[in-house]
Scaffold this motif. Structure first.
Motif, mmCIF file in Angstrom:
data_model
loop_
_atom_site.group_PDB
_atom_site.id
_atom_site.type_symbol
_atom_site.label_atom_id
_atom_site.label_comp_id
_atom_site.label_asym_id
_atom_site.label_seq_id
_atom_site.Cartn_x
_atom_site.Cartn_y
_atom_site.Cartn_z
ATOM 1 N N TRP A 1 0.680 -0.922 -0.080
ATOM 2 C CA TRP A 1 0.013 -0.319 -0.097
ATOM 3 C C TRP A 1 1.103 1.108 -0.312
ATOM 4 N N THR B 1 -11.967 7.589 6.314
ATOM 5 C CA THR B 1 -13.050 6.792 6.220
ATOM 6 C C THR B 1 -14.426 6.850 5.117
ATOM 7 N N PRO B 2 -14.352 6.043 4.290
ATOM 8 C CA PRO B 2 -14.014 4.950 3.971
ATOM 9 C C PRO B 2 -12.404 5.507 2.860
ATOM 10 N N LEU B 3 -12.043 4.666 2.810
ATOM 11 C CA LEU B 3 -10.721 4.526 2.449
ATOM 12 C C LEU B 3 -10.037 5.514 1.020
ATOM 13 N N ILE C 1 -9.134 5.204 -3.322
ATOM 14 C CA ILE C 1 -8.560 4.411 -3.157
ATOM 15 C C ILE C 1 -7.804 4.498 -5.517
ATOM 16 N N LEU D 1 -9.509 -5.527 0.879
ATOM 17 C CA LEU D 1 -9.893 -4.548 2.005
ATOM 18 C C LEU D 1 -11.926 -5.060 1.878
ATOM 19 N N TRP E 1 -14.004 0.951 1.823
ATOM 20 C CA TRP E 1 -13.521 2.074 0.160
ATOM 21 C C TRP E 1 -14.459 2.413 -0.508
ATOM 22 N N LEU F 1 -4.620 -1.865 7.114
ATOM 23 C CA LEU F 1 -4.735 -1.909 5.817
ATOM 24 C C LEU F 1 -4.517 -3.526 5.817
#
Length: 284
Positions: A166, A178-180, A182, A199, A206, A249
């Motif tokens: 990551w 939150t949410p991750l 990406i 995830l 995410w 993660l």
């Protein structure tokens, strides 16, 4: 006088690097039995054991450690000699497919090697997904293709087995977001699929903050702190950080970077590019 075959030295270097006879054999395109015979032959010629072998561990002996730099120097000198002898007469056009996340540094190093040694070869680089590159190489549209797979599949040279990391900007705190968010390549990318599956397996929320076929666009988003992404070890830019032991993660494991070849007979130019790809990937 003992004349040591460079093939034996290459095998020794490969086993020393991989710490595995089977992986070293896979990398050099031979069987594990052949690799074992080569190492045994080298040990008999030198009159020294080069590896301590056990069921779960393989490590160099003191004699192996002493031989390592000399073997590398001899193989490098041999390759440079052959390259100089053949470079001037090799010409042609070579189409090389490069999949996502191969790293700008690798491409720069490859270009430099080609310009220095093979100025008469016209190298065309095509950047696409691993799936597309594998298909085009198999069908002959590409001469060579570098792909990322979970495991080695079919014929081809294993260039590396890097870990996935990551990656974020230095001040990004994943546990506080939150949410991750990406940033990733489009569908068909193994890194994308691995990240999303990991995830979801951990029930971590995410969102897809950026989807782009441009690696630079992804790096820009990550550098700005707008998202995190997944990269192979050794390709993370200095301005970003690999989250080696993140508390939140999930781990992503390793992948296999493999060099595929057009199934038809390869030209001298394509074989020259293949050698330079292997050299560039090993940092030579």
């Amino acid at each position: 006088m003992i004349d040591v075959d460079t093939k034996l030295l290459r095998s020794f270097l490969s086993v020393a690097a991989e710490k595995s006879f089977s992986t070293a054999a896979e990398r050099l395109g031979c069987s594990q039995g052949t690799m074992s015979v080569r190492i045994q032959t080298l040990e008999e010629q030198l009159g020294q054991r080069l590896f301590d072998r056990s069921r779960y561990n393989l490590k160099l002996t003191s004699a192996g450690h002493d031989l390592l730099p000399h073997a590398q120097t001899l193989v490098d000198m041999h390759d440079r000699m052959i390259d100089r002898a053949t470079a001037r007469r090799v010409s042609g056009r070579v189409r090389l497919g490069v999949s996502e996340n191969q790293g700008v540094e690798f491409l720069v190093r490859l270009r430099r090697h080609m310009q220095e040694g093979y100025a008469s070869i016209e190298l065309q680089i095509v950047c696409q997904s691993s799936i597309a590159i594998a298909e085009q190489t198999r069908e002959g549209a590409l001469d060579l293709g570098i792909v990322i797979r979970r495991e080695k599949s079919g014929p081809g040279t294993v260039l590396s087995r890097p870990r996935l990391h990551w990656v974020s900007s230095p001040d990004f705190a994943p546990e506080e977001t939150t949410p991750l968010p990406i940033a990733c390549f489009p569908e068909g990318c193994l890194l994308r699929e691995t990240a999303f599956a990991a995830l979801e397996d951990r029930n971590i929320a995410w969102r897809e903050a950026l989807c782009s076929a441009s690696e630079q666009a992804i790096l820009d988003a990550v550098g700005a702190g707008a998202a995190i992404t997944v990269m192979t070890e050794g390709t993370v830019p200095a301005a970003l950080k690999a989250l080696v032991r993140p508390s939140l993660l999930p781990p992503l494991g390793k992948v296999c970077v493999q060099l595929l070849e057009n199934p038809d007979r390869q030209s001298e130019a394509a074989l020259a590019v293949k050698r330079e790809v292997v050299n560039a990937y090993s940092g030579k």
